[in-house]
Write an enzyme that holds these catalytic residues in place. Structure first.
Site, PDB file in Angstrom:
ATOM      1  N   THR A  28       0.845  -1.202   0.000  1.00 46.59           N
ATOM      2  CA  THR A  28       0.000   0.000   0.000  1.00 46.59           C
ATOM      3  C   THR A  28       0.877   1.246   0.000  1.00 46.59           C
ATOM      4  OG1 THR A  28      -1.936   1.045   0.950  1.00 46.59           O
ATOM      5  CG2 THR A  28      -0.351   0.154   2.512  1.00 46.59           C
ATOM      6  N   SER A  56     -12.434   8.988 -10.458  1.00 55.98           N
ATOM      7  CA  SER A  56     -13.653   9.354  -9.728  1.00 55.98           C
ATOM      8  C   SER A  56     -13.309   9.815  -8.309  1.00 55.98           C
ATOM      9  CB  SER A  56     -14.593   8.146  -9.644  1.00 55.98           C
ATOM     10  OG  SER A  56     -14.892   7.678 -10.934  1.00 55.98           O
ATOM     11  N   GLU A 161     -10.223  12.492 -19.120  1.00 59.67           N
ATOM     12  CA  GLU A 161     -10.224  11.937 -20.484  1.00 59.67           C
ATOM     13  C   GLU A 161      -9.122  12.531 -21.349  1.00 59.67           C
ATOM     14  OE1 GLU A 161     -14.042  12.360 -22.351  1.00 59.67           O
ATOM     15  OE2 GLU A 161     -15.046  11.195 -20.781  1.00 59.67           O
ATOM     16  N   HIS A 187      -6.870   4.247 -20.706  1.00 59.93           N
ATOM     17  CA  HIS A 187      -6.688   5.701 -20.751  1.00 59.93           C
ATOM     18  C   HIS A 187      -5.262   6.002 -21.246  1.00 59.93           C
ATOM     19  CE1 HIS A 187     -10.276   7.384 -18.327  1.00 59.93           C
ATOM     20  NE2 HIS A 187     -10.589   6.202 -18.822  1.00 59.93           N
ATOM     21  N   ARG A 218      -1.591  12.230   9.727  1.00 59.77           N
ATOM     22  CA  ARG A 218      -0.330  11.470   9.714  1.00 59.77           C
ATOM     23  C   ARG A 218       0.575  11.800   8.519  1.00 59.77           C
ATOM     24  NH1 ARG A 218      -0.399   5.021   9.835  1.00 59.77           N
ATOM     25  NH2 ARG A 218      -1.850   5.409  11.541  1.00 59.77           N
ATOM     26  N   ARG A 248      -6.824   5.479  -0.883  1.00 58.08           N
ATOM     27  CA  ARG A 248      -5.383   5.410  -1.147  1.00 58.08           C
ATOM     28  C   ARG A 248      -5.083   4.458  -2.306  1.00 58.08           C
ATOM     29  NH1 ARG A 248      -3.585   4.506   5.017  1.00 58.08           N
ATOM     30  NH2 ARG A 248      -4.985   2.763   4.628  1.00 58.08           N
TER      31      ARG A 248
HETATM   32  C1  LIG Z   1     -14.513  12.895 -17.579  1.00 57.28           C
HETATM   33  C2  LIG Z   1     -14.280  11.746 -16.643  1.00 57.28           C
HETATM   34  N1  LIG Z   1     -14.222  11.989 -15.322  1.00 57.28           N
HETATM   35  C3  LIG Z   1     -13.997  10.998 -14.444  1.00 57.28           C
HETATM   36  C4  LIG Z   1     -13.823   9.704 -14.848  1.00 57.28           C
HETATM   37  C5  LIG Z   1     -13.616   8.632 -13.830  1.00 57.28           C
HETATM   38  O1  LIG Z   1     -12.356   8.034 -13.905  1.00 57.28           O
HETATM   39  P1  LIG Z   1     -12.152   6.571 -13.282  1.00 57.28           P
HETATM   40  O2  LIG Z   1     -12.730   5.601 -14.247  1.00 57.28           O
HETATM   41  O3  LIG Z   1     -10.672   6.447 -13.148  1.00 57.28           O
HETATM   42  O4  LIG Z   1     -12.852   6.536 -11.976  1.00 57.28           O
HETATM   43  C6  LIG Z   1     -13.898   9.394 -16.204  1.00 57.28           C
HETATM   44  C7  LIG Z   1     -13.719   8.000 -16.665  1.00 57.28           C
HETATM   45  O5  LIG Z   1     -13.311   7.709 -17.744  1.00 57.28           O
HETATM   46  C8  LIG Z   1     -14.147  10.429 -17.133  1.00 57.28           C
HETATM   47  O6  LIG Z   1     -14.261  10.178 -18.444  1.00 57.28           O
END
Ligand SMILES: Cc1ncc(COP(=O)(O)O)c(C=O)c1O
Length: 389
Positions: A28, A56, A161, A187, A218, A248
Site C-alpha cells: 500500500t 472518480s 479523459e 486511458h 499522519r 489510497r
Molecule cells: C470525464 C471523466 N471523469 C472521471 C472519470 C472517472 O475516472 P475513473 O474511471 O478512473 O474513476 C472518467 C472516466 O473515464 C471520465 O471520463
C-alpha cells in the site's frame, strides 16, 4: 476482436515493476506512489500531485478539499456551471457536497462546453466552473479560466479523459485551481485503476492528502497550514481533523505509473498519427460529423455523429460495425440529464441542451490506441461508407 474499443498499453516494463513491488513486500501507498506523484507533478509543471485509487476518487477528493478550505469554502446551495456531456462521476461529488448544478450545452463539433453561454449561466450564487476536455480534445480552458478569474470563481478541471492534451502549449489539467486525471485501463496511461489530483495551492494539497487517508494528520508535515498544533506523537498517528475517505492507491499503481509516464509522449504521438488518418478519411464527408480538434488533442478515441439527413438510423449503422467486428459505444456518458440518476440532483439547464441531445441520440465512438491502427481505421471508413450509402 478486429478493432477493440479498449486495449492494454502494458509491456514487460510494467510487469517488471509489479515484480519489484512484490519483492519489496510493501503493497500500500509508499515510496513508489510518492515517486510517481513527483514525476506526474513535474510532467505537468505543477507544484503538487496526490495519487488516489481512481479518477472518480480524484474528483471526490478535489471537490471535498474545496468544501473544507479555510477561506471561501464551497457551501451547500452554491452553484456550479457544468457541461451537459461528461462522465457520471464528474457530477456525483457536486451532488454529494450539496451543490446546485447548472448544465450548459456543448459545441456540436468539439463536444466541449459552449463557452459563449458562460455569461448567461452566471448567477449571484455561481461559485465554480467545472471544465471537462472531452476525449482528449482540450475545452476552451483559457476562456474559462479568464471567466473564473473575472468573477472570483473556482476553476475545477476534470481532465480524466485528456491527459497529455495541450492548449497553447500548456497541458490540459493545469489551468484550474485543481486538475484531476484518470489512469484507468485504456486511458492515456494505465495503472488499471488510478487517479491523480494536481494543484499549485499548498492548502488544497494538504487537504487532499488528509482527505485521501481517513482525514488524519499522519501524512502532513508538522507545519501544515491545516493542522492544529501537534500534541504528542502517540496521539498524532491517529489524529482525525476532516471527515475524509480511504481512497489510497496501491504501490503497484505507483510503480506501474512510473513506467507508463515514461512512455506517454510516444503513446500520444502514436494516437495522434492514428487521429490524422481518421481525420483524412472521415473529415470531409457531410454524412459524418467528427470531433473538431481544438488545440492539440491527445485523442482518446474517434467520435462520429451521424447526420440524420443522409444516414440511416444509428442502430442500423451499429449493426454494420458489429458485423465487421468493430467495437463501439455512446460518447462518454451521453447527455447526463437523460440518465435516471438525475432525479437525485439539484440542477437546472440553461436551455434544452440541443447539441448534447443530438450527440446522445446520433453519436458513437470507436477506440484509439497507442499503436498503428491503419488497417482498423481503413476498415471502419469502408464499413461506414457502405452502411450509409
Ligand atoms: C470525464 C471523466 N471523469 C472521471 C472519470 C472517472 O475516472 P475513473 O474511471 O478512473 O474513476 C472518467 C472516466 O473515464 C471520465 O471520463
Amino acid at each position: 476482436m478486429f478493432y477493440e474499443l479498449a486495449a492494454s498499453s502494458w509491456d514487460k516494463e510494467e510487469l517488471e515493476a509489479i515484480k519489484r513491488v512484490i519483492d519489496s513486500d510493501r503493497f500500500t501507498m509508499g515510496n513508489h506512489v510518492s515517486a510517481f506523484e513527483q514525476v506526474f507533478a513535474d510532467y505537468h509543471d505543477r507544484r503538487y500531485c496526490v495519487m488516489v485509487n481512481s479518477g472518480s476518487s480524484a474528483n471526490l477528493i478535489g471537490v471535498a478539499a474545496l468544501a473544507f478550505k479555510k477561506d471561501r469554502p464551497l457551501k451547500p446551495g452554491d452553484e456550479v456551471i457544468v457541461p451537459a456531456i461528461s462522465w457520471a462521476t464528474t457530477y456525483y461529488p457536486l451532488l454529494q457536497y450539496g451543490l446546485h448544478l447548472r448544465f450548459v450545452d456543448v459545441e456540436f463539433d468539439t463536444l466541449n462546453m459552449d463557452v459563449s453561454q458562460l455569461e448567461a449561466a452566471l448567477t449571484p450564487k455561481t461559485r465554480m466552473v467545472m471544465a471537462v476536455s472531452i476525449l482528449g480534445n482540450p475545452a476552451a480552458l483559457d476562456t474559462m479560466q479568464t471567466f473564473c478569474d473575472r468573477h472570483g470563481l473556482y476553476f475545477f478541471e476534470d481532465n480524466c479523459e485528456s491527459m497529455d492534451a495541450e492548449l497553447a502549449g500548456r497541458k490540459a489539467g493545469t489551468f484550474g485551481d485543481i486538475g484531476t486525471f484518470s489512469s484507468f485501463f485504456s486511458h492515456h496511461i494505465s495503472t488499471m485503476e488510478g487517479g491523480m489530483i494536481t494543484t499549485d495551492d499548498e492548502e488544497l494539497y494538504h487537504l487532499c492528502k488528509s482527505l485521501r487517508a481517513h482525514g488524519w494528520t499522519r501524512d502532513l508535515p508538522a507545519d501544515s497550514p491545516i493542522c492544529p498544533p501537534r500534541s504528542d506523537d502517540f496521539f498524532e498517528a491517529y489524529r482525525f481533523i476532516l471527515p475524509g475517505y480511504n481512497v489510497r492507491p496501491l504501490e503497484l499503481s505507483g510503480a506501474i505509473g512510473l513506467e507508463q509516464i515514461k512512455k506517454l509522449p510516444a503513446m500520444t504521438a502514436a494516437r495522434r498519427k492514428n487521429l490524422a488518418l481518421f481525420q483524412k478519411l472521415m473529415g470531409d464527408d457531410n454524412r459524418f460529423i467528427i470531433q473538431r480538434e481544438h488545440g492539440k488533442s491527445s485523442s482518446f478515441c474517434f467520435t462520429v455523429i451521424l447526420n440524420p439527413d443522409c444516414t440511416p438510423p444509428r442502430a442500423e449503422v451499429m449493426a454494420a460495425l458489429k458485423e465487421a467486428d468493430i467495437g463501439y459505444r455512446i460518447i462518454t456518458g451521453g447527455c447526463f440529464t437523460r440518465h435516471d440518476v438525475i432525479k437525485y440532483f439539484d440542477y437546472d439547464t440553461l436551455d434544452d441542451l440541443p447539441n448534447a441531445n443530438k450527440v446522445h441520440d446520433q453519436g458513437f465512438f470507436v477506440g484509439n490506441h497507442p499503436y498503428d491502427l491503419t488497417p482498423q481505421i481503413e476498415k471502419l471508413s469502408e464499413v461506414l461508407d457502405r452502411a450509409c450509402k
